[in-house]
Design a protein around this motif. Structure first.
Motif, mmCIF file in Angstrom:
data_model
loop_
_atom_site.group_PDB
_atom_site.id
_atom_site.type_symbol
_atom_site.label_atom_id
_atom_site.label_comp_id
_atom_site.label_asym_id
_atom_site.label_seq_id
_atom_site.Cartn_x
_atom_site.Cartn_y
_atom_site.Cartn_z
ATOM 1 N N GLN A 22 0.945 -1.121 0.039
ATOM 2 C CA GLN A 22 -0.245 0.139 0.058
ATOM 3 C C GLN A 22 0.873 1.270 0.114
ATOM 4 O O GLN A 22 0.560 2.139 -0.698
ATOM 5 N N ARG A 25 2.304 1.642 -3.432
ATOM 6 C CA ARG A 25 1.244 2.457 -4.413
ATOM 7 C C ARG A 25 1.130 3.659 -4.213
ATOM 8 O O ARG A 25 0.900 4.520 -4.958
ATOM 9 N N ASN A 69 -1.732 -6.129 -8.966
ATOM 10 C CA ASN A 69 -3.059 -5.821 -7.989
ATOM 11 C C ASN A 69 -4.052 -4.748 -8.547
ATOM 12 O O ASN A 69 -5.098 -4.782 -8.836
ATOM 13 N N ALA A 70 -3.029 -3.709 -9.226
ATOM 14 C CA ALA A 70 -4.016 -2.583 -9.568
ATOM 15 C C ALA A 70 -4.793 -2.875 -11.009
ATOM 16 O O ALA A 70 -5.951 -2.667 -11.269
ATOM 17 N N GLN A 72 -5.565 -6.209 -11.855
ATOM 18 C CA GLN A 72 -6.632 -7.126 -11.745
ATOM 19 C C GLN A 72 -7.931 -6.514 -11.243
ATOM 20 O O GLN A 72 -8.930 -6.979 -11.363
ATOM 21 N N HIS A 73 -7.693 -5.406 -10.465
ATOM 22 C CA HIS A 73 -8.819 -4.624 -9.857
ATOM 23 C C HIS A 73 -9.708 -3.956 -11.191
ATOM 24 O O HIS A 73 -10.871 -4.163 -11.100
ATOM 25 N N GLU A 74 -8.760 -3.353 -12.253
ATOM 26 C CA GLU A 74 -9.485 -3.010 -13.049
ATOM 27 C C GLU A 74 -10.176 -4.021 -14.265
ATOM 28 O O GLU A 74 -11.460 -3.832 -14.633
ATOM 29 N N GLY A 76 -11.244 -6.734 -12.838
ATOM 30 C CA GLY A 76 -12.621 -7.354 -12.378
ATOM 31 C C GLY A 76 -13.965 -6.363 -12.709
ATOM 32 O O GLY A 76 -14.995 -6.721 -13.032
ATOM 33 N N ILE A 77 -13.586 -5.091 -12.543
ATOM 34 C CA ILE A 77 -14.609 -4.012 -13.075
ATOM 35 C C ILE A 77 -15.224 -4.328 -14.570
ATOM 36 O O ILE A 77 -16.308 -4.284 -14.681
ATOM 37 N N ARG A 102 -11.853 6.406 -14.454
ATOM 38 C CA ARG A 102 -10.730 5.915 -13.379
ATOM 39 C C ARG A 102 -9.407 6.426 -13.362
ATOM 40 O O ARG A 102 -8.708 6.831 -12.682
ATOM 41 N N SER A 129 -0.547 -7.279 -18.319
ATOM 42 C CA SER A 129 -1.651 -6.592 -17.859
ATOM 43 C C SER A 129 -2.745 -6.321 -19.064
ATOM 44 O O SER A 129 -3.951 -6.339 -18.758
#
Length: 210
Positions: A22, A25, A69-70, A72-74, A76-77, A102, A129
């Motif tokens: 964190q 980031r 991680n970033a 993967q989050h995007e 997922g959306i 975003r 990615s």
């Protein structure tokens, strides 16, 4: 009692690891990859540099995980939008709109994750990615092709063009060196123009935009 100590230790280790990620980031979001040095990450996390190296072999491993991680989050959306009950045209418009909006809301972080010059190890992760983002867009395009909402010759090429539009189009507004600030009104207009462009590019001639 020994089991309880072990459980608490594992929990503390997981917290330390998450805190390091964190902090990295946040440093990237403030000043880019160049500011995310191990010493700075350790200080922001409230731990020693030595402890950072207990969890990660080197700085690149930290940055790769932050990037992964970033994205993967995007993704997922985007996948959530892809699986929604919207029409294919609405899905594509919403996917592009959401992604670009975003990105503009976190300009330094987005610029660093997508465009900031990095070493080959991180560049490889960045390429992987973007392939995940392309896969999400391909699913929407494939569905639209089947139901007649979209018309294009090659699915992979169409997906590459859409991903190119929704990512590289924001290089200029996100570039920290330009110090450009969008007001909310223009930001909304800018985002809609990109989404409209992507939808129009794959619709049959005479198709209706959102």
């Amino acid at each position: 009692m020994s089991y309880k100590r072990s459980s608490l230790m594992q929990e503390r280790m997981a917290q330390n690891r998450q805190s390091i990620l964190q902090s990295a980031r946040e440093l990237i979001a403030e000043g880019g990859f160049k500011d995310a040095q191990v010493q700075a990450i350790a200080e922001k996390s409230g731990v020693s540099s030595g402890l950072v190296y207990r969890y990660f072999e080197n700085k690149n491993q930290i940055l790769i995980e932050v990037l992964s991680n970033a994205i993967q989050h995007e993704v997922g959306i985007l996948n959530h939008i892809s699986k929604s009950e919207l029409s294919s045209t609405e899905k594509l418009h919403k996917a592009v709109t959401t992604f670009v909006k975003r990105a503009l809301n976190s300009p330094q972080l987005s610029y660093s994750l997508m465009f900031e010059p990095i070493d080959p190890t991180l560049e490889h992760e960045r390429f992987r990615s973007k392939q995940l983002i392309k896969q999400s867009i391909k699913e929407i395009l494939a569905e639209g092709k089947i139901n007649g909402e979209f018309d294009f010759e090659d699915l992979n090429t169409a997906a590459l063009c859409v991903v190119g539009a929704m990512t590289f189009v924001v290089i200029e507004p996100l570039n920290p060196s330009r110090n450009v600030m969008f007001d909310e009104g223009y930001k909304g207009y800018f985002v809609k123009q990109i989404a409209d462009f992507c939808v129009n590019a794959v619709q049959p001639k005479g198709g209706n935009t959102i």
